[in-house]
Motif scaffolding. Structure first.
Motif, PDB file in Angstrom:
ATOM      1  N   ASP A  41       0.836  -1.188   0.000  1.00 11.74           N
ATOM      2  CA  ASP A  41       0.000   0.000   0.000  1.00 11.74           C
ATOM      3  C   ASP A  41       0.874   1.243   0.000  1.00 11.74           C
ATOM      4  O   ASP A  41       1.897   1.301   0.676  1.00 11.74           O
ATOM      5  N   ALA A  42       0.449   2.243  -0.753  1.00  4.91           N
ATOM      6  CA  ALA A  42       1.168   3.507  -0.784  1.00  4.91           C
ATOM      7  C   ALA A  42       0.454   4.504   0.114  1.00  4.91           C
ATOM      8  O   ALA A  42      -0.758   4.493   0.234  1.00  4.91           O
ATOM      9  N   VAL A  43       1.224   5.363   0.724  1.00  2.13           N
ATOM     10  CA  VAL A  43       0.668   6.378   1.606  1.00  2.13           C
ATOM     11  C   VAL A  43       0.747   7.717   0.892  1.00  2.13           C
ATOM     12  O   VAL A  43       1.796   8.101   0.388  1.00  2.13           O
ATOM     13  N   LEU A  44      -0.377   8.410   0.832  1.00  6.74           N
ATOM     14  CA  LEU A  44      -0.420   9.728   0.226  1.00  6.74           C
ATOM     15  C   LEU A  44      -0.327  10.771   1.322  1.00  6.74           C
ATOM     16  O   LEU A  44      -1.231  10.887   2.145  1.00  6.74           O
ATOM     17  N   PRO A  45       0.750  11.545   1.347  1.00 12.46           N
ATOM     18  CA  PRO A  45       0.856  12.565   2.391  1.00 12.46           C
ATOM     19  C   PRO A  45      -0.046  13.753   2.069  1.00 12.46           C
ATOM     20  O   PRO A  45       0.176  14.466   1.102  1.00 12.46           O
ATOM     21  N   GLY A  59      -4.092  35.150   1.682  1.00 15.22           N
ATOM     22  CA  GLY A  59      -3.916  35.202   0.243  1.00 15.22           C
ATOM     23  C   GLY A  59      -5.187  34.887  -0.523  1.00 15.22           C
ATOM     24  O   GLY A  59      -6.249  34.653   0.058  1.00 15.22           O
ATOM     25  N   PRO A  60      -5.094  34.885  -1.840  1.00 14.63           N
ATOM     26  CA  PRO A  60      -6.258  34.618  -2.678  1.00 14.63           C
ATOM     27  C   PRO A  60      -6.683  33.148  -2.581  1.00 14.63           C
ATOM     28  O   PRO A  60      -5.928  32.303  -2.103  1.00 14.63           O
ATOM     29  N   PRO A  61      -7.892  32.844  -3.035  1.00 18.23           N
ATOM     30  CA  PRO A  61      -8.343  31.438  -2.988  1.00 18.23           C
ATOM     31  C   PRO A  61      -7.495  30.562  -3.905  1.00 18.23           C
ATOM     32  O   PRO A  61      -7.029  31.006  -4.949  1.00 18.23           O
ATOM     33  N   ARG A  62      -7.320  29.319  -3.473  1.00 20.06           N
ATOM     34  CA  ARG A  62      -6.546  28.341  -4.241  1.00 20.06           C
ATOM     35  C   ARG A  62      -7.316  27.025  -4.235  1.00 20.06           C
ATOM     36  O   ARG A  62      -6.979  26.093  -3.528  1.00 20.06           O
ATOM     37  N   LEU A  63      -8.371  26.975  -5.015  1.00 18.87           N
ATOM     38  CA  LEU A  63      -9.224  25.794  -5.106  1.00 18.87           C
ATOM     39  C   LEU A  63      -8.972  25.111  -6.440  1.00 18.87           C
ATOM     40  O   LEU A  63      -9.165  25.710  -7.501  1.00 18.87           O
ATOM     41  N   VAL A  64      -8.531  23.876  -6.383  1.00 18.38           N
ATOM     42  CA  VAL A  64      -8.257  23.096  -7.592  1.00 18.38           C
ATOM     43  C   VAL A  64      -9.333  22.026  -7.705  1.00 18.38           C
ATOM     44  O   VAL A  64      -9.441  21.147  -6.845  1.00 18.38           O
ATOM     45  N   ILE A  99      -6.419  23.757  -1.816  1.00 19.23           N
ATOM     46  CA  ILE A  99      -7.555  22.866  -1.591  1.00 19.23           C
ATOM     47  C   ILE A  99      -7.819  22.082  -2.874  1.00 19.23           C
ATOM     48  O   ILE A  99      -7.980  22.664  -3.944  1.00 19.23           O
ATOM     49  N   LEU A 100      -7.855  20.774  -2.752  1.00 14.97           N
ATOM     50  CA  LEU A 100      -8.164  19.889  -3.875  1.00 14.97           C
ATOM     51  C   LEU A 100      -9.578  19.358  -3.701  1.00 14.97           C
ATOM     52  O   LEU A 100      -9.938  18.872  -2.632  1.00 14.97           O
ATOM     53  N   ARG A 101     -10.362  19.432  -4.778  1.00 13.54           N
ATOM     54  CA  ARG A 101     -11.729  18.920  -4.727  1.00 13.54           C
ATOM     55  C   ARG A 101     -11.979  18.046  -5.959  1.00 13.54           C
ATOM     56  O   ARG A 101     -12.112  18.553  -7.066  1.00 13.54           O
ATOM     57  N   PRO A 102     -12.026  16.724  -5.776  1.00 10.64           N
ATOM     58  CA  PRO A 102     -12.360  15.857  -6.917  1.00 10.64           C
ATOM     59  C   PRO A 102     -13.833  16.008  -7.264  1.00 10.64           C
ATOM     60  O   PRO A 102     -14.691  16.043  -6.401  1.00 10.64           O
ATOM     61  N   ARG A 103     -14.116  16.108  -8.547  1.00 11.42           N
ATOM     62  CA  ARG A 103     -15.487  16.263  -9.018  1.00 11.42           C
ATOM     63  C   ARG A 103     -16.039  14.918  -9.480  1.00 11.42           C
ATOM     64  O   ARG A 103     -15.332  13.913  -9.522  1.00 11.42           O
ATOM     65  N   GLU A 104     -17.298  14.902  -9.809  1.00 14.85           N
ATOM     66  CA  GLU A 104     -18.002  13.682 -10.237  1.00 14.85           C
ATOM     67  C   GLU A 104     -17.286  13.022 -11.415  1.00 14.85           C
ATOM     68  O   GLU A 104     -16.998  13.663 -12.418  1.00 14.85           O
ATOM     69  N   ILE A 127      -4.948  20.181   0.960  1.00 15.34           N
ATOM     70  CA  ILE A 127      -6.143  19.829   1.727  1.00 15.34           C
ATOM     71  C   ILE A 127      -7.123  19.199   0.751  1.00 15.34           C
ATOM     72  O   ILE A 127      -7.491  19.798  -0.253  1.00 15.34           O
ATOM     73  N   LEU A 128      -7.548  18.004   1.058  1.00 11.89           N
ATOM     74  CA  LEU A 128      -8.478  17.268   0.216  1.00 11.89           C
ATOM     75  C   LEU A 128      -9.871  17.372   0.807  1.00 11.89           C
ATOM     76  O   LEU A 128     -10.083  17.011   1.963  1.00 11.89           O
TER      77      LEU A 128
END
Length: 130
Positions: A41-45, A59-64, A99-104, A127-128
């Motif tokens: 298993d791999a660990v994602l930091p 600072g400004p927003p950083r939403l990916v 901030i990372l946000r996976p979409r549908e 941040i996920l």
């Protein structure tokens, strides 16, 4: 006159030994134990900013947003290869979180690829969110 053929005393059939079958089972067990891989298993930091404590956003927003076929930075499409440079322009000098946000429909491998691009660009505080 009928001739009676005498073959001697009647012999009982020999019982089969289970020892060879047990040996084969143990050999197969050892083979499959040695051929399989355990614990790969791999660990994602993923850092959570201040680990749950409230903090001020600087600072400004950083939403990916990570979609199956595009990467959006604050709602604007960005090529995945150019993402770390675009995010670096938004980070404050003391560093900050992205901030990372996976979409549908985005699979985990796509999310990990975006995380690797950001990490290669020097962004370590990710941040996920769901």
């Amino acid at each position: 006159m009928s001739a009676v053929l005498d073959l001697g005393p009647r012999r009982h059939p020999r019982r089969m030994s289970l020892t060879p079958m047990i040996d084969v089972v143990f050999l197969l067990l050892i083979f499959f134990m040695l051929a399989s891989r355990f614990g790969m298993d791999a660990v994602l930091p993923i850092a959570g900013g201040t680990e749950g404590a409230g903090s001020e956003w600087h600072g400004p927003p950083r939403l990916v947003d990570v979609t199956p076929d595009a990467t959006l930075l604050n709602g604007e499409p960005v090529a995945t290869a150019d993402l770390s440079a675009a995010v670096a322009g938004l980070l404050p000098p003391e560093g900050g979180a992205v901030i990372l946000r996976p979409r549908e429909g985005a699979d985990v491998q796509r999310l990990v690829d975006v995380m690797d691009v950001l990490r290669a660009g020097g962004v370590t505080d990710l941040i996920l969110i769901d």
